[in-house]
Motif scaffolding. Structure first.
Motif, mmCIF file in Angstrom:
data_model
loop_
_atom_site.group_PDB
_atom_site.id
_atom_site.type_symbol
_atom_site.label_atom_id
_atom_site.label_comp_id
_atom_site.label_asym_id
_atom_site.label_seq_id
_atom_site.Cartn_x
_atom_site.Cartn_y
_atom_site.Cartn_z
ATOM 1 N N CYS A 135 0.851 -1.185 0.000
ATOM 2 C CA CYS A 135 0.000 0.000 0.000
ATOM 3 C C CYS A 135 0.889 1.238 0.000
ATOM 4 C CB CYS A 135 -0.897 -0.011 1.233
ATOM 5 S SG CYS A 135 -1.876 1.500 1.412
ATOM 6 N N TYR A 174 0.139 4.150 0.791
ATOM 7 C CA TYR A 174 -0.210 5.083 1.864
ATOM 8 C C TYR A 174 0.332 4.616 3.211
ATOM 9 C CZ TYR A 174 -3.358 6.949 -1.668
ATOM 10 O OH TYR A 174 -3.862 7.487 -2.816
ATOM 11 N N CYS A 175 0.196 3.308 3.521
ATOM 12 C CA CYS A 175 0.568 2.845 4.864
ATOM 13 C C CYS A 175 1.622 1.738 4.846
ATOM 14 C CB CYS A 175 -0.677 2.364 5.606
ATOM 15 S SG CYS A 175 -1.280 0.771 5.019
ATOM 16 N N ARG A 203 1.199 -1.487 4.215
ATOM 17 C CA ARG A 203 0.704 -2.858 4.394
ATOM 18 C C ARG A 203 0.538 -3.542 3.036
ATOM 19 N NH1 ARG A 203 -3.092 -1.132 9.120
ATOM 20 N NH2 ARG A 203 -4.096 0.000 7.442
ATOM 21 N N CYS A 245 -4.002 -0.752 0.230
ATOM 22 C CA CYS A 245 -4.679 -1.776 1.026
ATOM 23 C C CYS A 245 -6.166 -1.429 1.052
ATOM 24 C CB CYS A 245 -4.087 -1.858 2.437
ATOM 25 S SG CYS A 245 -4.494 -0.448 3.484
ATOM 26 N N CYS A 279 -7.178 1.643 3.565
ATOM 27 C CA CYS A 279 -6.812 2.975 3.060
ATOM 28 C C CYS A 279 -7.705 3.351 1.880
ATOM 29 C CB CYS A 279 -5.346 3.033 2.638
ATOM 30 S SG CYS A 279 -4.204 3.098 4.034
#
Ligand SMILES: [Zn+2]
Length: 165
Positions: A78, A80-81, A83, A109, A112
């Motif tokens: 992901c 953004y994060c 994962r 993910c 998100c």
């Protein structure tokens, strides 16, 4: 398989790579620890090979955008994060005129992706880890292989290794 100049060319099967090495058309650059055995010889299984003689490669056009390609570019993470990614996310949402292009699509993910909805990342309190870019032309070949051996990334600028989820 790398060109004599170490430029990445394509992904070939391990068997094909061994045949090229045995015919002395290629040399092993990286091995994966396994061995191919025949009656006559044992050959280390190659992970990266390099052609002995330079081959001229015809110009390749832009890489077509695909889910596999985006996941390969983003290392199946992901953006953004960090994962494991399951979805594709349009950074500027489609509903707001965002294009379906390499520069506007990232791996994401599910949480998100759901949290972002039809908003910009900053509106949803998310931050992109990397600006999405159009990958090198060789990426689509790697994407067809499914995952990227971490060893390969040394020879593939701009491609992240796939991290098992
Ligand atoms: Zn996420």
């Amino acid at each position: 398989m790398l060109n004599a100049t170490f430029e990445p060319l394509c992904v070939v099967s391990a068997r094909r790579a061994v045949v090229l090495v045995l015919k002395e058309k290629a040399e092993i650059v990286e091995r994966n620890g396994a061995e191919f055995r025949s009656e006559r010889a044992a050959v280390p299984a190659p992970s990266v090979i390099r052609l002995v003689h330079f081959v001229r490669v015809p110009f390749r056009s832009r890489v077509p955008l695909s889910r596999r390609g985006v996941f390969a570019r983003d290392g199946h993470r992901c953006q953004y994060c960090g994962r494991a990614a399951e979805n594709l996310d349009h950074v500027l949402p489609r509903s707001r005129g965002g294009p379906h292009s390499w520069e506007n699509v990232v791996a994401s993910c599910r949480p998100c992706n759901a949290r972002k909805e039809d908003r910009l990342p900053q509106e949803a309190g998310l931050r992109l880890r990397h600006a999405p870019v159009t990958p090198h032309a060789h990426l689509w070949l790697i994407a067809t292989a499914g995952t990227v051996d971490p060893v390969w990334t040394r020879y593939l600028p701009g491609v992240a290794a796939a991290v098992p989820a």
